[in-house]
Every structure is written in C-alpha cells, then in structure tokens.
Design an enzyme around this catalytic site. Sequence first.
Site, PDB file in Angstrom:
ATOM      1  N   ARG A 147       5.922  -1.682   7.162  1.00 37.61           N
ATOM      2  CA  ARG A 147       7.089  -1.478   7.531  1.00 37.61           C
ATOM      3  C   ARG A 147       7.494   0.073   7.284  1.00 37.61           C
ATOM      4  O   ARG A 147       7.248   0.303   5.984  1.00 37.61           O
ATOM      5  CB  ARG A 147       8.198  -2.224   6.695  1.00 37.61           C
ATOM      6  CG  ARG A 147       8.149  -3.450   7.267  1.00 37.61           C
ATOM      7  CD  ARG A 147       9.407  -4.396   6.807  1.00 37.61           C
ATOM      8  NE  ARG A 147      10.005  -4.229   5.262  1.00 37.61           N
ATOM      9  CZ  ARG A 147      10.860  -4.694   4.938  1.00 37.61           C
ATOM     10  NH1 ARG A 147      11.708  -5.511   5.942  1.00 37.61           N
ATOM     11  NH2 ARG A 147      11.192  -4.434   3.820  1.00 37.61           N
ATOM     12  N   THR A 153      13.406   3.196   8.570  1.00 35.66           N
ATOM     13  CA  THR A 153      13.665   2.213   9.811  1.00 35.66           C
ATOM     14  C   THR A 153      13.578   1.011   9.672  1.00 35.66           C
ATOM     15  O   THR A 153      14.043   0.052  10.497  1.00 35.66           O
ATOM     16  CB  THR A 153      13.104   2.864  10.914  1.00 35.66           C
ATOM     17  OG1 THR A 153      11.506   2.380  10.833  1.00 35.66           O
ATOM     18  CG2 THR A 153      13.071   4.425  11.002  1.00 35.66           C
ATOM     19  N   ASP A 165       2.427  -5.589  -2.846  1.00 35.93           N
ATOM     20  CA  ASP A 165       2.290  -4.856  -4.216  1.00 35.93           C
ATOM     21  C   ASP A 165       2.026  -5.891  -5.425  1.00 35.93           C
ATOM     22  O   ASP A 165       0.827  -5.655  -6.111  1.00 35.93           O
ATOM     23  CB  ASP A 165       3.451  -4.041  -4.471  1.00 35.93           C
ATOM     24  CG  ASP A 165       3.440  -3.078  -3.641  1.00 35.93           C
ATOM     25  OD1 ASP A 165       2.565  -2.124  -3.420  1.00 35.93           O
ATOM     26  OD2 ASP A 165       4.627  -2.340  -3.920  1.00 35.93           O
ATOM     27  N   ASP A 190       7.894  -7.081  -3.508  1.00 35.56           N
ATOM     28  CA  ASP A 190       7.174  -6.613  -2.639  1.00 35.56           C
ATOM     29  C   ASP A 190       5.565  -7.411  -2.471  1.00 35.56           C
ATOM     30  O   ASP A 190       4.956  -7.469  -3.455  1.00 35.56           O
ATOM     31  CB  ASP A 190       6.617  -5.148  -2.579  1.00 35.56           C
ATOM     32  CG  ASP A 190       5.831  -4.636  -1.485  1.00 35.56           C
ATOM     33  OD1 ASP A 190       6.429  -3.626  -0.933  1.00 35.56           O
ATOM     34  OD2 ASP A 190       4.846  -4.984  -1.169  1.00 35.56           O
TER      35      ASP A 190
HETATM   36  C1  PRP Z   1       5.609  -6.776   4.405  1.00 35.43           C
HETATM   37  C2  PRP Z   1       5.374  -8.256   4.656  1.00 35.43           C
HETATM   38  C3  PRP Z   1       5.510  -8.292   6.031  1.00 35.43           C
HETATM   39  C4  PRP Z   1       6.473  -7.392   6.222  1.00 35.43           C
HETATM   40  C5  PRP Z   1       7.803  -8.320   6.616  1.00 35.43           C
HETATM   41  O1  PRP Z   1       4.620  -5.894   4.541  1.00 35.43           O
HETATM   42  O2  PRP Z   1       3.980  -8.440   4.059  1.00 35.43           O
HETATM   43  O3  PRP Z   1       4.458  -7.829   6.781  1.00 35.43           O
HETATM   44  O4  PRP Z   1       6.691  -6.578   5.082  1.00 35.43           O
HETATM   45  O5  PRP Z   1       9.041  -7.703   6.725  1.00 35.43           O
HETATM   46  P1  PRP Z   1       9.671  -7.713   8.107  1.00 35.43           P
HETATM   47  O6  PRP Z   1       9.856  -9.162   8.397  1.00 35.43           O
HETATM   48  O7  PRP Z   1      11.104  -7.050   7.995  1.00 35.43           O
HETATM   49  O8  PRP Z   1       9.191  -7.028   9.139  1.00 35.43           O
HETATM   50  P2  PRP Z   1       4.659  -4.234   4.186  1.00 35.43           P
HETATM   51  O9  PRP Z   1       5.263  -3.753   5.368  1.00 35.43           O
HETATM   52  O10 PRP Z   1       5.198  -4.358   2.966  1.00 35.43           O
HETATM   53  O11 PRP Z   1       3.045  -3.754   4.296  1.00 35.43           O
HETATM   54  P3  PRP Z   1       1.983  -4.500   3.208  1.00 35.43           P
HETATM   55  O12 PRP Z   1       1.660  -6.006   3.269  1.00 35.43           O
HETATM   56  O13 PRP Z   1       0.965  -3.546   3.628  1.00 35.43           O
HETATM   57  O14 PRP Z   1       2.573  -4.194   1.702  1.00 35.43           O
HETATM   58  N1  URA Z   2       8.222  -7.302   2.514  1.00 32.68           N
HETATM   59  C1  URA Z   2       7.968  -7.892   1.342  1.00 32.68           C
HETATM   60  O1  URA Z   2       7.203  -7.658   0.752  1.00 32.68           O
HETATM   61  N2  URA Z   2       9.088  -8.462   0.620  1.00 32.68           N
HETATM   62  C2  URA Z   2      10.407  -8.507   0.890  1.00 32.68           C
HETATM   63  O2  URA Z   2      11.329  -9.071   0.491  1.00 32.68           O
HETATM   64  C3  URA Z   2      10.719  -7.996   2.356  1.00 32.68           C
HETATM   65  C4  URA Z   2       9.533  -7.523   3.039  1.00 32.68           C
END
Ligand code: PRP
Ligand code: URA
Length: 208
Positions: free
Chosen positions: A103, A107, A202, A199
């Site tokens: 994400r 945005t 993380d 997160d």
């Molecule tokens: C997080 C999560 C989803 C997304 C959800 O990933 O694992 O993929 O956010 O958010 P959304 O429904 O608003 O799209 P992130 O972008 O943090 O990536 P990561 O898994 O690499 O940490």
């Molecule tokens: N992605 C995450 O990892 N946590 C949230 O709460 C939203 C998006």
Amino acid sequence: MEPIILNHPLITHKLTILRDKRTGTKEFREIISEISTVLCYEAMKDAKLEDKEIETPICKMQGKKLDEDNYAFIPILRAGTGMLDGLINILPNAKIGHIGLYRNEETLKPVKYYYKVPKDIEKREVIVLDPMLATGGSGIDAISMLKEDGAKKLKFLCIIAAPEGIKKIQEAHPDVQIYCATLDSNLNENGYIVPGLGDAGDRIFGTK
Ligand code: PRP
Ligand code: URA
C-alpha cells in the site's frame, strides 16, 4: 455474498494475544498460522469428495478423498505468506502462487510488484490469503488479476477485516466468498484497522 466470520471463544482468545502489542514475533506467527488453519477448514466445508475404496484393519469400506491437487493458495506479499503454512500443513499438495502488493502510505492504493501463479489457475479453486482486509484495495486488485488469468472459483481468507474493506470487495467481486476470523470496528485516518493489530507484515517479520 455475506462474509463468513469465525465466532468461536478459542479464536477470540487467540485474537486477544495477537492484538496485544507486547506479543512477540514467534507467538504472533504461531497464532496467525493456527487461525489460518481454522479458516481453511471453514473454507473447505463445501469441498467435493471422491469415492475411494480402502480396507481398515476390520473390513473393506468406501472412503472419501479430496482432490488436493485442485487447489491453489495465493498469499498476498508480504503478510499473506504468514498464513501459508497454516494451510499447507493440512493440504500439502495445493499449488502456490504469489502476488506482491504494497500500500502506498499516502494514497493507500496498492502497488503491484510481483505476480506468479500456477499456470492452470483457471481449473483450480483459488484461495487468496491476506491477514488484513482494510480498505479492500489490495484484495480487490489481487482478485482482479487472478480473474484476468481465468480463475473462476475464488475465496478470500483474512484474519481481521474492516467493514469498509468487506463492502468494497462485495461490490467489486460479489462472487467471492470472504472468510475472516473477526470483523473490527472501522479504519482510522491512516487506513489502519481499529482496534486491529497494527501492521501485520511488520509484526510477522519483525521489521519494526
Ligand atoms: C497490508 C496487508 C494487506 C493490505 C491491506 O499490506 O497485509 O495486503 O495492507 O490493506 P488494504 O485492504 O487497505 O489494501 P502492506 O501494504 O502493509 O504490505 P506488507 O504485507 O508488505 O507489509
Ligand atoms: N495493513 C495492516 O497490516 N494493518 C492494518 O490495520 C491495515 C492494513
């Protein structure tokens, strides 16, 4: 399609440990994996079985078997990979694909950086994995990419969903059944699920 939400005291108990910010990486990963196994059982409730004759120590019988090769698990990178072992522990012959999305922090729109899925995806039942369904952007894009490749039967498994994300996926992909361990209250101004668990990527990988 209405989401299927696991409402079970053991899951609620595990979620409380998961949400607690003091929970360390090891326990966090273990619980993500455990809940994912339960979600997989739930998602397989309508699985087709084939007859298989076997012999028990007592007698012959007509057993039933699953066509394990029929399934593809598609974790959304990174956090979705934390759910994967909870599924392949029980369905080790499923094929696995990966969709890389992150994400954009301003945005909140998903950005694609990787895509590799089993080549006969159109013939398989496809189970998309991502622990967090927040705005729904990542889930919608991942499902759209799989449909463009011919996937017809898709399910979406997550640990925590926000009502906003559920609604968005329902509108964009009304044919996709969502399974989640719990439905939280809302999103905050940064697009994080409240109360959520922070997160997920993380916390699974210990990157922060
Ligand atoms: C997080 C999560 C989803 C997304 C959800 O990933 O694992 O993929 O956010 O958010 P959304 O429904 O608003 O799209 P992130 O972008 O943090 O990536 P990561 O898994 O690499 O940490
Ligand atoms: N992605 C995450 O990892 N946590 C949230 O709460 C939203 C998006």
